[in-house]
Motif scaffolding. Structure first.
Motif, PDB file in Angstrom:
ATOM      1  N   GLU A   1      42.882 -53.929 -48.635  1.00 20.89           N
ATOM      2  CA  GLU A   1      41.822 -54.887 -49.092  1.00 20.89           C
ATOM      3  C   GLU A   1      42.301 -55.795 -50.182  1.00 20.89           C
ATOM      4  OE1 GLU A   1      38.968 -52.057 -50.574  1.00 20.89           O
ATOM      5  OE2 GLU A   1      38.628 -51.089 -48.474  1.00 20.89           O
ATOM      6  N   ALA A   2      43.123 -55.478 -51.102  1.00 21.42           N
ATOM      7  CA  ALA A   2      43.809 -56.409 -52.366  1.00 21.42           C
ATOM      8  C   ALA A   2      44.772 -57.402 -51.443  1.00 21.42           C
ATOM      9  CB  ALA A   2      44.318 -55.611 -53.373  1.00 21.42           C
ATOM     10  N   ALA A   3      45.276 -57.121 -50.538  1.00 18.94           N
ATOM     11  CA  ALA A   3      46.207 -57.988 -49.863  1.00 18.94           C
ATOM     12  C   ALA A   3      45.558 -59.020 -48.701  1.00 18.94           C
ATOM     13  CB  ALA A   3      47.396 -57.232 -49.214  1.00 18.94           C
ATOM     14  N   LEU A   4      44.343 -58.782 -48.475  1.00 19.68           N
ATOM     15  CA  LEU A   4      43.773 -59.840 -47.523  1.00 19.68           C
ATOM     16  C   LEU A   4      44.206 -61.522 -47.581  1.00 19.68           C
ATOM     17  CD1 LEU A   4      39.987 -58.144 -47.331  1.00 19.68           C
ATOM     18  CD2 LEU A   4      41.951 -57.966 -45.684  1.00 19.68           C
ATOM     19  N   HIS A   5      44.316 -61.746 -48.772  1.00 14.31           N
ATOM     20  CA  HIS A   5      44.785 -63.090 -48.949  1.00 14.31           C
ATOM     21  C   HIS A   5      46.512 -63.256 -48.688  1.00 14.31           C
ATOM     22  CE1 HIS A   5      41.134 -63.939 -51.235  1.00 14.31           C
ATOM     23  NE2 HIS A   5      40.640 -63.613 -50.279  1.00 14.31           N
TER      24      HIS A   5
ATOM     25  N   TRP B   1      46.583 -44.671 -28.329  1.00 13.38           N
ATOM     26  CA  TRP B   1      46.930 -45.727 -29.362  1.00 13.38           C
ATOM     27  C   TRP B   1      45.561 -45.598 -30.539  1.00 13.38           C
ATOM     28  CZ3 TRP B   1      50.663 -49.192 -29.108  1.00 13.38           C
ATOM     29  CH2 TRP B   1      51.277 -49.541 -28.041  1.00 13.38           C
ATOM     30  N   ASP B   2      46.120 -45.772 -31.709  1.00 15.01           N
ATOM     31  CA  ASP B   2      45.250 -45.842 -32.826  1.00 15.01           C
ATOM     32  C   ASP B   2      45.052 -47.366 -33.080  1.00 15.01           C
ATOM     33  OD1 ASP B   2      44.636 -43.256 -33.367  1.00 15.01           O
ATOM     34  OD2 ASP B   2      45.733 -42.981 -34.962  1.00 15.01           O
ATOM     35  N   LEU B   3      44.052 -47.976 -32.984  1.00 15.43           N
ATOM     36  CA  LEU B   3      43.803 -49.420 -33.159  1.00 15.43           C
ATOM     37  C   LEU B   3      42.602 -49.564 -34.444  1.00 15.43           C
ATOM     38  CD1 LEU B   3      43.028 -50.329 -29.349  1.00 15.43           C
ATOM     39  CD2 LEU B   3      45.230 -50.319 -30.602  1.00 15.43           C
ATOM     40  N   ALA B   4      43.441 -50.604 -35.210  1.00 12.15           N
ATOM     41  CA  ALA B   4      42.646 -51.067 -36.241  1.00 12.15           C
ATOM     42  C   ALA B   4      42.952 -52.570 -36.645  1.00 12.15           C
ATOM     43  CB  ALA B   4      43.192 -50.276 -37.652  1.00 12.15           C
ATOM     44  N   ILE B   5      42.512 -53.085 -35.468  1.00 12.68           N
ATOM     45  CA  ILE B   5      42.691 -54.739 -35.248  1.00 12.68           C
ATOM     46  C   ILE B   5      41.345 -55.196 -36.349  1.00 12.68           C
ATOM     47  CG2 ILE B   5      42.503 -56.670 -33.995  1.00 12.68           C
ATOM     48  CD1 ILE B   5      43.477 -54.655 -31.572  1.00 12.68           C
ATOM     49  N   GLY B   6      40.156 -54.692 -36.376  1.00 12.69           N
ATOM     50  CA  GLY B   6      39.358 -55.479 -37.147  1.00 12.69           C
ATOM     51  C   GLY B   6      39.662 -55.129 -38.335  1.00 12.69           C
ATOM     52  N   ARG B   7      40.378 -54.152 -39.178  1.00 11.99           N
ATOM     53  CA  ARG B   7      40.731 -54.090 -40.335  1.00 11.99           C
ATOM     54  C   ARG B   7      41.987 -55.230 -40.669  1.00 11.99           C
ATOM     55  NH1 ARG B   7      42.315 -48.304 -42.588  1.00 11.99           N
ATOM     56  NH2 ARG B   7      40.266 -48.152 -41.943  1.00 11.99           N
ATOM     57  N   ASN B   8      42.682 -55.555 -39.586  1.00 15.79           N
ATOM     58  CA  ASN B   8      43.738 -56.519 -39.876  1.00 15.79           C
ATOM     59  C   ASN B   8      43.398 -57.903 -39.158  1.00 15.79           C
ATOM     60  OD1 ASN B   8      46.505 -55.186 -40.828  1.00 15.79           O
ATOM     61  ND2 ASN B   8      45.057 -53.436 -39.546  1.00 15.79           N
ATOM     62  N   GLN B   9      42.117 -58.283 -39.329  1.00 17.49           N
ATOM     63  CA  GLN B   9      41.659 -59.476 -38.808  1.00 17.49           C
ATOM     64  C   GLN B   9      42.594 -60.712 -39.408  1.00 17.49           C
ATOM     65  OE1 GLN B   9      37.696 -60.735 -39.444  1.00 17.49           O
ATOM     66  NE2 GLN B   9      37.589 -60.906 -37.358  1.00 17.49           N
ATOM     67  N   ARG B  10      42.749 -60.732 -40.610  1.00 17.05           N
ATOM     68  CA  ARG B  10      43.587 -61.832 -41.187  1.00 17.05           C
ATOM     69  C   ARG B  10      44.802 -62.111 -40.361  1.00 17.05           C
ATOM     70  NH1 ARG B  10      47.575 -61.542 -44.488  1.00 17.05           N
ATOM     71  NH2 ARG B  10      48.321 -63.369 -45.424  1.00 17.05           N
TER      72      ARG B  10
ATOM     73  N   LYS C   1      35.322 -53.710 -35.460  1.00 20.74           N
ATOM     74  CA  LYS C   1      34.928 -52.681 -36.535  1.00 20.74           C
ATOM     75  C   LYS C   1      36.172 -52.607 -37.338  1.00 20.74           C
ATOM     76  CE  LYS C   1      31.540 -50.130 -34.030  1.00 20.74           C
ATOM     77  NZ  LYS C   1      30.799 -48.535 -33.726  1.00 20.74           N
ATOM     78  N   ARG C   2      35.917 -52.263 -38.481  1.00 21.46           N
ATOM     79  CA  ARG C   2      37.182 -52.006 -39.280  1.00 21.46           C
ATOM     80  C   ARG C   2      37.716 -50.515 -39.655  1.00 21.46           C
ATOM     81  NH1 ARG C   2      38.786 -55.253 -43.186  1.00 21.46           N
ATOM     82  NH2 ARG C   2      39.303 -53.438 -44.807  1.00 21.46           N
ATOM     83  N   THR C   3      37.148 -49.702 -38.742  1.00 25.36           N
ATOM     84  CA  THR C   3      37.378 -48.163 -38.699  1.00 25.36           C
ATOM     85  C   THR C   3      38.445 -48.133 -37.509  1.00 25.36           C
ATOM     86  OG1 THR C   3      35.798 -48.048 -36.935  1.00 25.36           O
ATOM     87  CG2 THR C   3      35.147 -47.580 -39.183  1.00 25.36           C
ATOM     88  N   ILE C   4      39.339 -47.153 -37.743  1.00 19.75           N
ATOM     89  CA  ILE C   4      40.477 -46.915 -36.647  1.00 19.75           C
ATOM     90  C   ILE C   4      39.868 -46.225 -35.420  1.00 19.75           C
ATOM     91  CG2 ILE C   4      42.618 -45.733 -36.436  1.00 19.75           C
ATOM     92  CD1 ILE C   4      43.069 -45.757 -39.367  1.00 19.75           C
TER      93      ILE C   4
END
Length: 929
Positions: free
Chosen positions: A175-179, A561-570, A508-511
């Protein structure tokens, strides 16, 4: 407004400053100048609205002022080239950040790439209120007047690629590294210009950090003030921090920004014919107190000359943001943005102000109807009364504080703390006590946070959320924004569309777990291919395979697969800045990698492998392979020889299994590598900077691919000459040279065994013998036929070396095998398994095959007869048979040569004697005793 409006205030402050200083000083001049700045800003025909970034007081005042004034033109301090992005905000969930990104730059140093600028937007900010009002109100024009993102880097050459902002404590580094490492833009950076003033304010304000001081002494008094008071106080604060900046550090760039903005506003007013009375200029309080000559609409200064933009092609988009990311980027205290959002929600409900929100935006409601604009109020001196009056002391809001106390206890128990009702009472009383000690009647969120930490967090448990983080969650939490589907770049939308058959909500931001059975659902093969490409392009936690693999010549039937694409949207959005599809992005990255300044042959071979795995080969693979040949021929070191050997072996095996003939670049690579490594081999043997593993890899390439290289026209004499010219001195490399000589036939295995026996027998060389063994083990890479001899040498070393040499060497042997010969250990283990007995009982009677055996005793009387005569007439035959059966041919020397041995053999092995006689054309007669 007349010049005498603030004369009384100016005289009052000057008199107080002179009395306080006790004589002439700079303080009266500073205070008088601050009043002049306020007077000048408020007398301007174009109304200036000073703001502070992410300030609830600024947002509330902005919402009120927009409803009262209803301006037709809103000038906003924001990069002018970000204007098209603002229309996409309605498709997002705040907070998000506007981003300008450039990976291919023109006009900046090449090492500065990539360039990135972000401007975070939160709902509790004045700029969002202005944007929402302008975009959803018919007939209102929104004009961004700040310098372009290209000028951001033109004017700040010392930080072309952006410097990492101070990190704040967060519950999640993601979350702190979104930018990322983007340069942050904010409206109204109000903070003291030097540390001494900030330390003084924090000490006397009895607070810990700047965010708490600002909330206590600026936000809370101004959040309920009228617009005129708010405006004058903000300009006064901006003027104070502007004048206290020592040595005008960094003021040159800020003044150029002010000249830029006023020049753009004048140009717009001249071209549009808008009435300044219907316009509103939203800028930071620091810029509202500007002293540049271009300030105002009535000045006669020359327009500011704006330099042209560079040839850099900028790409624009929206990326998700969060409170934690904003705090980390701009050096704010942890939780301050969340507290500001909670203060904004409470203040607007208390003031019954309906904020502006973009229509259709996720998580928002429709805005209220806009009232009729109110007539402008005359400007009067509000500062004198505001500064002279004591601060209003709010009573303790017991309901709010009780809600906080019970909520933190409930949250703490849910996270494993042994909290109870008694702790809630203690937090309540301690909050009131801390507020009193700090000179405030009403406990602030910061007082409550300190009280909760004191009363609940009695110890720190690893892996558990601390109470400070729980307080931030309770007071509003770290809200994380999301960019909507319609606002995504084409590549991101294409990825989501192509993965739709998986049946998962990837926004979604969940895995989420994706199960792919290619046997039952072959149509999911395209999804599998795309996931493997994303695995290569996105961060490791975005797309993570649980089951299945992708290698040359290997395809998994079932994958998980474990997908967390929403969490890595940036990261997915930034891929859209590089191309229109992930295949194009991967192709461009592979080309850039092999043509980079520090590209190596091993890296080019890796790019070849990636192109085969993910892009199917073809012309791109041939292009990358040809580049690998060029890089190999240009290398002057052999540091990457192990990687080159490993990757080339794998590629050759793949092509041999899938194609009738090798590609041309493979032939060129083998011939070039053969000549290249033959040339560098003598130098590598003597160079101290070249390791044993590198030399072994060179020999592995030369011996392993020699037959292929010779078929392509290489000369074997070149390799033999290179080995003869090598004269190493290091023991490990000497062992490698002996192994290479053995492979070339220049040294037999018997001679090699003799040399090692001589080394073990030499007391001067015994301490360095382990180094010879290390090199001998490395020799298994180019000469695998030496495996039995290596096992023999290691066994002899364990048997004969003294403990003073053997024991210190064992850790070195283990680490050497692990780091440099990991793949050779199974070969040694298998050979040792064939050599040594398989049972414990067999160890006691086991005799190593390389040790001397005792001579066998004769059995029974020595026979005589035709067989003995036959064997005596043909000594070569019985000698060969004796050697085969392990007998000593020197026994029985008193008899005729060979007679005793032949007699003994004929008695013990009559079938053998008869077979030999038949082979020689004789008839074997039974031997008589």
């Amino acid at each position: 407004m007349t010049t005498s409006t603030f004369d009384a205030l100016r005289e009052q402050l000057t008199t107080a400053a002179e009395a306080f200083a006790g004589g002439p000083s700079a303080v009266p001049g500073i205070l008088s100048g601050m009043v002049d700045d306020v007077d000048r800003a408020l007398s301007e025909r174009l109304e200036i609205f000073p703001v502070c970034h992410h300030s609830p007081a600024s947002a509330l005042a902005m919402a009120k002022r927009l409803r009262d004034k209803q301006p037709k033109v809103v000038y906003l301090e924001l990069c002018e080239d970000l204007r098209p992005l603002l229309d996409e905000l309605r498709n997002c969930r705040l907070p998000v950040a506007l981003q300008a990104f450039a990976s291919e730059i023109d006009g900046f140093p090449p090492e500065a790439a990539p360039l990135s600028v972000v401007a975070p937007i939160t709902e509790a900010s004045a700029e969002y209120q202005a944007i929402a009002y302008a975009l959803d109100t018919p007939g209102v024009e929104l004009v961004l007047v700040d310098r372009s993102t290209d000028h951001v880097f033109q004017w700040e050459p010392d930080a072309p690629a952006g410097t990492a902002a101070p990190e704040a404590e967060t519950d999640s580094e993601d979350e702190a590294a979104l930018h990322g490492d983007a340069v942050g833009l904010e409206i109204g950076d109000l903070r003291p210009g030097f540390a001494e003033l900030e330390e003084h304010l924090l000490h006397h304000g009895r607070v810990r950090h700047w965010s708490e001081w600002w909330d206590q002494y600026v936000e809370q008094p101004l959040i309920g003030a009228d617009y005129a008071t708010y405006r004058q106080v903000m300009v006064l604060i901006g003027s104070l921090f502007r004048r206290l900046r020592p040595g005008r550090r960094g003021l040159g760039v800020e003044e150029d920004r002010e000249r830029y903005m006023w020049t753009r506003m004048r140009e717009h007013l001249a071209s549009s014919g808008a009435d300044p009375a219907d316009c509103l200029y939203v800028c930071g309080a620091f810029h509202a107190a500007s002293t540049v000559a271009q300030f105002g609409l009535d000045g006669d200064a020359e327009p500011f000359e704006i330099s042209p933009r560079t040839g850099t092609r900028w790409l624009y988009g929206l990326i998700p943001s969060s409170h934690a990311a904003i705090e980390a980027q701009f050096g704010l205290a942890s939780g301050s943005v969340s507290i500001a959002a909670a203060t904004w929600d409470k203040a607007r409900r208390h003031a019954r102000v309906t904020p502006y929100r973009l229509k259709g935006q996720k998580g928002t409601r429709e805005p209220a109807k806009t009232p009729v604009p109110a007539p402008p109020e005359p400007v009067t001196d509000r500062l004198s009364g505001f500064l002279a009056a004591p601060p209003a002391l709010d009573a303790v809001d017991e309901d709010e504080l009780l809600g906080w106390c019970t909520g933190i206890v409930r949250l703490a128990r849910r996270n494993g703390y042994l909290a109870s009702t008694a702790d809630a009472i203690a937090v309540f009383e301690t909050s009131v006590l801390l507020a009193g000690l700090r000179g405030r009647r009403r406990p602030t969120p910061y007082d409550f946070q300190d009280a909760a930490i004191t009363c609940i967090e009695k110890d720190v448990v690893p892996g558990r959320r601390d109470v400070r983080r729980l307080c931030e969650i309770l007071l509003g939490g770290d809200r994380i924004g999301q960019v909507g589907y319609d606002a995504l770049p084409p590549l991101a939308r294409d990825v989501l569309d192509r993965l739709a058959p998986l049946g998962l909500d990837l926004e979604k931001r969940t895995i989420q777990r994706a199960l792919i059975d290619l046997g039952a659902r072959p149509e999911l093969a395209s999804c599998s291919q795309l996931l493997w490409i994303l695995r290569h392009l996105l961060p490791d936690d975005a797309v993570r395979p649980i089951m299945g693999s992708r290698r040359l010549g290997e395809r998994s039937i079932q994958e998980s697969w474990d997908l967390a694409i929403g969490r890595n949207q940036r990261s997915l959005i930034e891929l859209g800045y590089e191309g229109v599809s992930v295949e194009q992005v991967l192709e461009q990255r592979l080309r850039r990698a092999v043509h980079a300044d520090r590209a190596t042959a091993s890296g080019a071979l890796d790019a070849v492998e990636q192109s085969l795995l993910y892009l199917g080969g073809g012309r791109l693979t041939d292009e990358l392979g040809a580049r690998a040949v060029e890089l190999l021929s240009a290398e002057r070191t052999v540091d990457d020889a192990p990687e080159v050997l490993r990757r080339m072996r794998r590629l050759l095996a793949h092509y041999r299994a899938t194609r009738p003939a090798l590609p041309r670049w493979c032939e060129a690579f083998v011939t070039t590598g053969y000549a290249h490594y033959c040339t560098l081999l003598p130098t590598a043997f003597t160079d101290d900077d070249t390791g044993v593993r590198q030399v072994a890899a060179m020999l592995g390439f030369l011996f392993g691919m020699e037959s292929l290289a010779l078929s392509f026209g290489c000369d074997h004499a070149q390799l033999e000459l290179a080995v003869r010219q090598s004269h190493p001195e290091a023991p490990a490399k000497v062992a490698l040279l002996w192994a290479a000589s053995s492979q070339l036939g220049l040294l037999s295995q018997a001679d090699l065994r003799t040399r090692y026996d001589d080394l073990l027998a030499n007391p001067l060389i015994v301490p360095t013998f382990p180094q010879y063994i290390s090199g001998f083990v490395q020799a298994l890479e180019p000469v695998p036929a030496l495996t039995p001899l290596v096992v023999e040498v290691i066994s002899k070393a364990f048997a004969r070396l003294p403990d003073t040499v053997l024991l210190p060497w064992l850790p070195t042997l283990i680490t050497t095998l692990r780091d440099n010969a990991r793949e050779l250990v199974p070969v040694l283990v298998r050979e040792a398994g064939r050599t040594f007995p398989g049972t414990l009982a067999g160890v006691d009677t086991w005799v190593p095959p390389w040790s001397e055996r005792p001579a066998p005793a004769p059995v029974g009387p020595v026979p005589s007869g035709p067989v003995a005569d036959l064997l005596a007439a043909h000594p070569a035959s019985y000698e060969a048979v004796a050697d085969l059966l392990g007998y000593d041919r020197t026994a029985g020397a008193a008899l005729r040569p060979g007679e005793a041995e032949a007699a003994a053999l004929s008695v013990r092995h009559p079938e053998t004697a008869e077979a030999v006689a038949a082979l020689l054309g004789c008839t074997a007669q039974p031997a008589s005793p």
